[in-house]
Design a protein around this motif. Sequence first.
Motif, PDB file in Angstrom:
ATOM      1  N   LEU A  13      71.187  -7.185  39.502  1.00  4.41           N
ATOM      2  CA  LEU A  13      71.151  -5.816  38.999  1.00  4.41           C
ATOM      3  C   LEU A  13      69.772  -5.466  38.449  1.00  4.41           C
ATOM      4  CD1 LEU A  13      72.404  -3.128  38.351  1.00  4.41           C
ATOM      5  CD2 LEU A  13      73.436  -4.135  36.305  1.00  4.41           C
ATOM      6  N   VAL A  14      69.200  -6.329  37.631  1.00  8.87           N
ATOM      7  CA  VAL A  14      67.878  -6.063  37.059  1.00  8.87           C
ATOM      8  C   VAL A  14      66.841  -5.872  38.166  1.00  8.87           C
ATOM      9  CG1 VAL A  14      65.976  -7.039  35.707  1.00  8.87           C
ATOM     10  CG2 VAL A  14      68.333  -7.219  34.876  1.00  8.87           C
ATOM     11  N   ASN A  15      66.911  -6.698  39.200  1.00  7.77           N
ATOM     12  CA  ASN A  15      65.903  -6.654  40.258  1.00  7.77           C
ATOM     13  C   ASN A  15      66.150  -5.576  41.303  1.00  7.77           C
ATOM     14  OD1 ASN A  15      64.638  -8.735  38.976  1.00  7.77           O
ATOM     15  ND2 ASN A  15      65.331 -10.320  40.387  1.00  7.77           N
ATOM     16  N   SER A  16      67.163  -4.740  41.071  1.00  9.58           N
ATOM     17  CA  SER A  16      67.353  -3.593  41.970  1.00  9.58           C
ATOM     18  C   SER A  16      66.328  -2.503  41.680  1.00  9.58           C
ATOM     19  CB  SER A  16      68.777  -3.028  41.823  1.00  9.58           C
ATOM     20  OG  SER A  16      68.973  -2.471  40.523  1.00  9.58           O
ATOM     21  N   GLU A  17      65.537  -2.726  40.618  1.00  9.56           N
ATOM     22  CA  GLU A  17      64.457  -1.799  40.284  1.00  9.56           C
ATOM     23  C   GLU A  17      63.171  -2.585  40.056  1.00  9.56           C
ATOM     24  OE1 GLU A  17      63.493   1.810  37.125  1.00  9.56           O
ATOM     25  OE2 GLU A  17      64.642   0.072  36.452  1.00  9.56           O
ATOM     26  N   GLU A  18      62.057  -2.040  40.543  1.00 10.13           N
ATOM     27  CA  GLU A  18      60.735  -2.607  40.292  1.00 10.13           C
ATOM     28  C   GLU A  18      59.897  -1.517  39.639  1.00 10.13           C
ATOM     29  OE1 GLU A  18      59.100  -5.310  43.434  1.00 10.13           O
ATOM     30  OE2 GLU A  18      60.699  -4.392  44.631  1.00 10.13           O
ATOM     31  N   PRO A  19      59.963  -1.393  38.316  1.00  8.30           N
ATOM     32  CA  PRO A  19      59.302  -0.291  37.602  1.00  8.30           C
ATOM     33  C   PRO A  19      57.809  -0.188  37.878  1.00  8.30           C
ATOM     34  CG  PRO A  19      60.801  -1.469  36.145  1.00  8.30           C
ATOM     35  CD  PRO A  19      60.698  -2.285  37.391  1.00  8.30           C
ATOM     36  N   ALA A  20      57.119  -1.307  37.927  1.00  7.42           N
ATOM     37  CA  ALA A  20      55.671  -1.285  38.121  1.00  7.42           C
ATOM     38  C   ALA A  20      55.278  -0.764  39.498  1.00  7.42           C
ATOM     39  CB  ALA A  20      55.089  -2.685  37.915  1.00  7.42           C
ATOM     40  N   ARG A  21      56.195  -0.904  40.464  1.00 10.28           N
ATOM     41  CA  ARG A  21      55.921  -0.424  41.822  1.00 10.28           C
ATOM     42  C   ARG A  21      56.568   0.932  42.083  1.00 10.28           C
ATOM     43  NH1 ARG A  21      56.936  -6.204  43.658  1.00 10.28           N
ATOM     44  NH2 ARG A  21      54.915  -7.011  44.289  1.00 10.28           N
ATOM     45  N   GLY A  22      57.322   1.428  41.112  1.00  5.26           N
ATOM     46  CA  GLY A  22      58.002   2.707  41.295  1.00  5.26           C
ATOM     47  C   GLY A  22      59.117   2.649  42.315  1.00  5.26           C
ATOM     48  N   LYS A  23      59.756   1.460  42.461  1.00  2.82           N
ATOM     49  CA  LYS A  23      60.825   1.289  43.447  1.00  2.82           C
ATOM     50  C   LYS A  23      62.175   1.153  42.753  1.00  2.82           C
ATOM     51  CE  LYS A  23      57.962  -0.999  46.948  1.00  2.82           C
ATOM     52  NZ  LYS A  23      57.813  -2.220  47.781  1.00  2.82           N
ATOM     53  N   ASP A  24      63.191   1.764  43.346  1.00  2.00           N
ATOM     54  CA  ASP A  24      64.549   1.684  42.816  1.00  2.00           C
ATOM     55  C   ASP A  24      65.520   1.756  43.987  1.00  2.00           C
ATOM     56  OD1 ASP A  24      66.951   1.835  41.528  1.00  2.00           O
ATOM     57  OD2 ASP A  24      66.400   3.457  40.169  1.00  2.00           O
ATOM     58  N   SER A  25      66.202   0.652  44.256  1.00  9.28           N
ATOM     59  CA  SER A  25      67.149   0.624  45.376  1.00  9.28           C
ATOM     60  C   SER A  25      68.546   1.061  44.970  1.00  9.28           C
ATOM     61  CB  SER A  25      67.210  -0.785  45.972  1.00  9.28           C
ATOM     62  OG  SER A  25      67.701  -1.716  45.018  1.00  9.28           O
ATOM     63  N   LEU A  26      68.750   1.268  43.667  1.00 11.63           N
ATOM     64  CA  LEU A  26      70.078   1.638  43.186  1.00 11.63           C
ATOM     65  C   LEU A  26      70.217   3.161  43.200  1.00 11.63           C
ATOM     66  CD1 LEU A  26      72.671   0.351  42.147  1.00 11.63           C
ATOM     67  CD2 LEU A  26      71.742   0.469  39.841  1.00 11.63           C
ATOM     68  N   THR A  27      70.404   3.712  44.398  1.00 13.15           N
ATOM     69  CA  THR A  27      70.407   5.164  44.557  1.00 13.15           C
ATOM     70  C   THR A  27      71.696   5.711  45.176  1.00 13.15           C
ATOM     71  OG1 THR A  27      69.321   4.922  46.710  1.00 13.15           O
ATOM     72  CG2 THR A  27      67.899   5.247  44.783  1.00 13.15           C
ATOM     73  N   SER A  28      72.638   4.841  45.466  1.00 12.92           N
ATOM     74  CA  SER A  28      73.872   5.295  46.107  1.00 12.92           C
ATOM     75  C   SER A  28      75.025   4.375  45.741  1.00 12.92           C
ATOM     76  CB  SER A  28      73.705   5.324  47.632  1.00 12.92           C
ATOM     77  OG  SER A  28      73.530   3.998  48.122  1.00 12.92           O
ATOM     78  N   VAL A  29      76.236   4.850  46.016  1.00 14.40           N
ATOM     79  CA  VAL A  29      77.412   4.024  45.731  1.00 14.40           C
ATOM     80  C   VAL A  29      77.425   2.803  46.646  1.00 14.40           C
ATOM     81  CG1 VAL A  29      78.919   5.290  47.336  1.00 14.40           C
ATOM     82  CG2 VAL A  29      79.915   4.054  45.394  1.00 14.40           C
ATOM     83  N   GLU A  30      76.850   2.943  47.851  1.00 15.80           N
ATOM     84  CA  GLU A  30      76.765   1.794  48.758  1.00 15.80           C
ATOM     85  C   GLU A  30      75.882   0.696  48.163  1.00 15.80           C
ATOM     86  OE1 GLU A  30      76.395   4.936  49.742  1.00 15.80           O
ATOM     87  OE2 GLU A  30      78.278   5.147  50.873  1.00 15.80           O
ATOM     88  N   ALA A  31      74.795   1.096  47.506  1.00 20.50           N
ATOM     89  CA  ALA A  31      73.902   0.122  46.861  1.00 20.50           C
ATOM     90  C   ALA A  31      74.622  -0.584  45.713  1.00 20.50           C
ATOM     91  CB  ALA A  31      72.644   0.821  46.362  1.00 20.50           C
ATOM     92  N   VAL A  32      75.448   0.156  44.995  1.00 17.82           N
ATOM     93  CA  VAL A  32      76.239  -0.439  43.914  1.00 17.82           C
ATOM     94  C   VAL A  32      77.188  -1.481  44.490  1.00 17.82           C
ATOM     95  CG1 VAL A  32      78.054  -0.006  42.222  1.00 17.82           C
ATOM     96  CG2 VAL A  32      76.090   1.532  42.359  1.00 17.82           C
ATOM     97  N   ARG A  33      77.864  -1.136  45.549  1.00 17.30           N
ATOM     98  CA  ARG A  33      78.827  -2.059  46.150  1.00 17.30           C
ATOM     99  C   ARG A  33      78.149  -3.315  46.682  1.00 17.30           C
ATOM    100  NH1 ARG A  33      82.019   2.947  49.084  1.00 17.30           N
ATOM    101  NH2 ARG A  33      83.341   3.468  47.285  1.00 17.30           N
ATOM    102  N   ARG A 151      57.144  -8.515  38.159  1.00 15.81           N
ATOM    103  CA  ARG A 151      57.984  -8.489  36.952  1.00 15.81           C
ATOM    104  C   ARG A 151      59.480  -8.532  37.252  1.00 15.81           C
ATOM    105  NH1 ARG A 151      55.717 -10.507  33.063  1.00 15.81           N
ATOM    106  NH2 ARG A 151      56.675  -9.240  31.444  1.00 15.81           N
ATOM    107  N   ASN A 152      59.861  -9.126  38.365  1.00 20.13           N
ATOM    108  CA  ASN A 152      61.281  -9.333  38.645  1.00 20.13           C
ATOM    109  C   ASN A 152      61.840 -10.401  37.708  1.00 20.13           C
ATOM    110  OD1 ASN A 152      61.786  -7.486  40.620  1.00 20.13           O
ATOM    111  ND2 ASN A 152      61.694  -8.923  42.335  1.00 20.13           N
ATOM    112  N   ALA A 153      63.124 -10.296  37.409  1.00 18.59           N
ATOM    113  CA  ALA A 153      63.779 -11.275  36.547  1.00 18.59           C
ATOM    114  C   ALA A 153      64.146 -12.519  37.350  1.00 18.59           C
ATOM    115  CB  ALA A 153      65.031 -10.665  35.928  1.00 18.59           C
ATOM    116  N   TYR A 154      64.184 -13.653  36.666  1.00 16.97           N
ATOM    117  CA  TYR A 154      64.636 -14.889  37.290  1.00 16.97           C
ATOM    118  C   TYR A 154      65.232 -15.799  36.219  1.00 16.97           C
ATOM    119  CZ  TYR A 154      60.354 -17.030  35.445  1.00 16.97           C
ATOM    120  OH  TYR A 154      59.360 -17.485  34.608  1.00 16.97           O
ATOM    121  N   LEU A 155      65.991 -16.787  36.668  1.00 19.88           N
ATOM    122  CA  LEU A 155      66.577 -17.796  35.791  1.00 19.88           C
ATOM    123  C   LEU A 155      65.911 -19.123  36.095  1.00 19.88           C
ATOM    124  CD1 LEU A 155      70.318 -16.770  36.201  1.00 19.88           C
ATOM    125  CD2 LEU A 155      68.816 -16.215  34.290  1.00 19.88           C
ATOM    126  N   ASP A 156      65.276 -19.707  35.107  1.00 15.00           N
ATOM    127  CA  ASP A 156      64.553 -20.962  35.292  1.00 15.00           C
ATOM    128  C   ASP A 156      65.522 -22.137  35.200  1.00 15.00           C
ATOM    129  OD1 ASP A 156      62.828 -23.054  35.416  1.00 15.00           O
ATOM    130  OD2 ASP A 156      61.657 -22.514  33.642  1.00 15.00           O
TER     131      ASP A 156
END
Length: 209
Positions: A13-33, A151-156
């Motif tokens: 969920l966090v990585n569905s957006e890249e603020p520094a690049r101005g990208k956001d893939s969470l734009t539709s109900v299909e993306a949510v699903r 600046r994508n999130a990850y789990l180490d």
Amino acid sequence: MELAYYSDYAVRLVNSEEPARGKDSLTSVEAVRDLFGGNQSAARRATDADVTRFRSVRARLRSVFEAADTDDETLAVDLLNSLLLEFPVSPQISGHDHRDDDGRPLWHMHLADHPSNATAGYAAIAAMGLAFHLTEYGVDRLGLCEAAPCRNAYLDTSTNRSRRYCSDRCATRANVAAYRARKRLEADRSVSTGRAAASAQRTSAKGER
């Protein structure tokens, strides 16, 4: 299914957006699903209203990673606790019809989907998964990629707590950038040294006249 698996929900969920690049893939109900992966029964509950709700939860989850990235453990825990209180889970023992060699159920802990709406269900699972990861491995295991502007999130999950990038691609890109920066610095120093030597020679020559 191991409870640690659910922490991936938060990262996705966090990585569905890249603020520094101005990208956001969470734009539709299909993306949510799509974020639900194989959990299609939960994904089918998503509606257009969940797009905005998911974005709100996403911002709060990113704040947890940002706090962890700046070594503010207390803030990271407080932010995560607020999500856990707002989106509680229902843990259940499940076997999913899987059996061992003797025909006995392979029991494990499972987080039941929240029945109210898709956002509540996803947020509950993501927050609980992240909480298990944090308490098991430590707050410093929640990271944000150091390869600007990612600046994508990850789990180490590395054995020596050495992870700094969200992917091999970002690690390679950062290493190449660092190598080129070192080469430029060496070249600049060489030029400066050459100029200093030439200046010294000129000064020496003038003194001999």
